[in-house]
Design a protein around this motif. Structure first.
Motif, PDB file in Angstrom:
ATOM      1  N   VAL A  34       0.827  -1.212   0.000  1.00 29.66           N
ATOM      2  CA  VAL A  34       0.000   0.000   0.000  1.00 29.66           C
ATOM      3  C   VAL A  34       0.859   1.259   0.000  1.00 29.66           C
ATOM      4  CG1 VAL A  34      -1.766   1.264   1.301  1.00 29.66           C
ATOM      5  CG2 VAL A  34      -1.908  -1.210   1.120  1.00 29.66           C
ATOM      6  N   GLY A  35       2.031   1.188   0.615  1.00 28.62           N
ATOM      7  CA  GLY A  35       2.927   2.342   0.663  1.00 28.62           C
ATOM      8  C   GLY A  35       2.707   3.231   1.867  1.00 28.62           C
ATOM      9  N   VAL A  36       2.316   2.608   2.974  1.00 26.83           N
ATOM     10  CA  VAL A  36       2.166   3.333   4.242  1.00 26.83           C
ATOM     11  C   VAL A  36       2.882   2.535   5.331  1.00 26.83           C
ATOM     12  CG1 VAL A  36      -0.027   4.411   3.607  1.00 26.83           C
ATOM     13  CG2 VAL A  36      -0.053   2.233   4.794  1.00 26.83           C
ATOM     14  N   SER A  37       3.001   3.131   6.512  1.00 23.79           N
ATOM     15  CA  SER A  37       3.683   2.456   7.612  1.00 23.79           C
ATOM     16  C   SER A  37       2.767   1.423   8.273  1.00 23.79           C
ATOM     17  CB  SER A  37       4.145   3.474   8.653  1.00 23.79           C
ATOM     18  OG  SER A  37       3.025   4.054   9.285  1.00 23.79           O
ATOM     19  N   ILE A  38       3.387   0.505   8.987  1.00 28.54           N
ATOM     20  CA  ILE A  38       2.637  -0.509   9.734  1.00 28.54           C
ATOM     21  C   ILE A  38       1.729   0.146  10.785  1.00 28.54           C
ATOM     22  CG2 ILE A  38       2.848  -2.492  11.283  1.00 28.54           C
ATOM     23  CD1 ILE A  38       5.514  -3.120   9.766  1.00 28.54           C
ATOM     24  N   PRO A  39       2.254   1.126  11.576  1.00 31.09           N
ATOM     25  CA  PRO A  39       1.372   1.770  12.552  1.00 31.09           C
ATOM     26  C   PRO A  39       0.178   2.480  11.895  1.00 31.09           C
ATOM     27  CG  PRO A  39       3.657   2.235  13.085  1.00 31.09           C
ATOM     28  CD  PRO A  39       3.650   1.557  11.745  1.00 31.09           C
ATOM     29  N   MET A  40       0.399   3.047  10.709  1.00 36.21           N
ATOM     30  CA  MET A  40      -0.699   3.718  10.012  1.00 36.21           C
ATOM     31  C   MET A  40      -1.801   2.721   9.648  1.00 36.21           C
ATOM     32  SD  MET A  40      -1.883   6.505   8.900  1.00 36.21           S
ATOM     33  CE  MET A  40      -2.088   7.669   7.604  1.00 36.21           C
ATOM     34  N   LEU A  41      -1.420   1.545   9.154  1.00 36.58           N
ATOM     35  CA  LEU A  41      -2.419   0.527   8.831  1.00 36.58           C
ATOM     36  C   LEU A  41      -3.141   0.041  10.076  1.00 36.58           C
ATOM     37  CD1 LEU A  41      -1.013  -1.844   6.057  1.00 36.58           C
ATOM     38  CD2 LEU A  41      -2.785  -0.108   5.895  1.00 36.58           C
ATOM     39  N   SER A  42      -2.408  -0.109  11.150  1.00 38.97           N
ATOM     40  CA  SER A  42      -3.023  -0.526  12.403  1.00 38.97           C
ATOM     41  C   SER A  42      -4.054   0.505  12.871  1.00 38.97           C
ATOM     42  CB  SER A  42      -1.956  -0.724  13.481  1.00 38.97           C
ATOM     43  OG  SER A  42      -2.548  -1.062  14.705  1.00 38.97           O
ATOM     44  N   MET A  43      -3.676   1.756  12.805  1.00 35.99           N
ATOM     45  CA  MET A  43      -4.613   2.820  13.212  1.00 35.99           C
ATOM     46  C   MET A  43      -5.803   2.887  12.261  1.00 35.99           C
ATOM     47  SD  MET A  43      -2.201   5.931  14.642  1.00 35.99           S
ATOM     48  CE  MET A  43      -1.255   6.120  13.132  1.00 35.99           C
ATOM     49  N   TYR A  44      -5.573   2.617  10.981  1.00 36.34           N
ATOM     50  CA  TYR A  44      -6.668   2.599  10.010  1.00 36.34           C
ATOM     51  C   TYR A  44      -7.654   1.479  10.352  1.00 36.34           C
ATOM     52  CZ  TYR A  44      -9.193   1.560   5.734  1.00 36.34           C
ATOM     53  OH  TYR A  44     -10.187   1.275   4.826  1.00 36.34           O
ATOM     54  N   GLU A  45      -7.136   0.283  10.602  1.00 40.28           N
ATOM     55  CA  GLU A  45      -8.010  -0.850  10.921  1.00 40.28           C
ATOM     56  C   GLU A  45      -8.778  -0.628  12.224  1.00 40.28           C
ATOM     57  OE1 GLU A  45      -5.921  -4.635   8.693  1.00 40.28           O
ATOM     58  OE2 GLU A  45      -5.536  -4.381  10.832  1.00 40.28           O
ATOM     59  N   ASN A  46      -8.186   0.117  13.140  1.00 38.14           N
ATOM     60  CA  ASN A  46      -8.839   0.392  14.418  1.00 38.14           C
ATOM     61  C   ASN A  46      -9.636   1.701  14.402  1.00 38.14           C
ATOM     62  OD1 ASN A  46      -8.025  -1.916  16.096  1.00 38.14           O
ATOM     63  ND2 ASN A  46      -5.986  -1.194  15.599  1.00 38.14           N
ATOM     64  N   GLU A  47      -9.833   2.242  13.197  1.00 42.60           N
ATOM     65  CA  GLU A  47     -10.677   3.412  12.963  1.00 42.60           C
ATOM     66  C   GLU A  47     -10.215   4.668  13.696  1.00 42.60           C
ATOM     67  OE1 GLU A  47     -14.878   2.510  12.807  1.00 42.60           O
ATOM     68  OE2 GLU A  47     -14.424   0.405  12.436  1.00 42.60           O
ATOM     69  N   VAL A  48      -8.900   4.824  13.792  1.00 47.25           N
ATOM     70  CA  VAL A  48      -8.322   6.018  14.404  1.00 47.25           C
ATOM     71  C   VAL A  48      -8.028   7.063  13.331  1.00 47.25           C
ATOM     72  CG1 VAL A  48      -6.351   6.910  15.729  1.00 47.25           C
ATOM     73  CG2 VAL A  48      -7.347   4.680  16.305  1.00 47.25           C
ATOM     74  N   VAL A  49      -7.550   6.586  12.166  1.00 49.97           N
ATOM     75  CA  VAL A  49      -7.224   7.482  11.044  1.00 49.97           C
ATOM     76  C   VAL A  49      -7.860   6.946   9.769  1.00 49.97           C
ATOM     77  CG1 VAL A  49      -5.014   8.199  12.040  1.00 49.97           C
ATOM     78  CG2 VAL A  49      -5.086   6.268  10.453  1.00 49.97           C
ATOM     79  N   ASN A  50      -7.865   7.774   8.742  1.00 46.57           N
ATOM     80  CA  ASN A  50      -8.342   7.368   7.422  1.00 46.57           C
ATOM     81  C   ASN A  50      -7.162   7.286   6.472  1.00 46.57           C
ATOM     82  OD1 ASN A  50     -11.115   7.318   8.088  1.00 46.57           O
ATOM     83  ND2 ASN A  50     -11.184   9.543   7.921  1.00 46.57           N
ATOM     84  N   LEU A  51      -7.288   6.463   5.463  1.00 46.87           N
ATOM     85  CA  LEU A  51      -6.303   6.400   4.394  1.00 46.87           C
ATOM     86  C   LEU A  51      -6.831   7.195   3.209  1.00 46.87           C
ATOM     87  CD1 LEU A  51      -5.306   2.602   4.275  1.00 46.87           C
ATOM     88  CD2 LEU A  51      -3.972   4.488   5.208  1.00 46.87           C
TER      89      LEU A  51
END
Length: 84
Positions: A34-51
């Motif tokens: 995807v071209g993002v960091s692991i923490p970013m994906l984790s936060m995305y899956e946990n609905e903290v941030v959007n991609l």
């Protein structure tokens, strides 16, 4: 008390997260695609941030289309026909 789980209350992101885990896709591998960091994906899956929409599309497409046969990261394993 019934021991049932209401799947209608699960968000779309949680569904993709469950599918990712069922397919044994690691966040590390998905993040590189995807071209993002692991923490970013984790936060995305946990609905903290959007991609960004294009990255979200790549995330979903990769999970849906992933299969172990296509993966070249799986190590060769010995086939065992009986318990020794």
């Amino acid at each position: 008390m019934k021991n049932e789980f209401d799947f209608s209350k699960i968000s779309l992101r949680q569904n993709y997260q469950m599918l990712r885990k069922l397919k044994k896709i690691k966040l590390k591998d998905l993040a590189s695609v995807v071209g993002v960091s692991i923490p970013m994906l984790s936060m995305y899956e946990n609905e903290v941030v959007n991609l960004h929409k294009d990255k979200e599309k790549m995330y979903r497409s990769f999970i849906i289309s992933f299969s172990k046969e296509k993966s070249d990261t799986s190590a060769p394993c010995k086939v065992v026909n009986s318990i020794e």
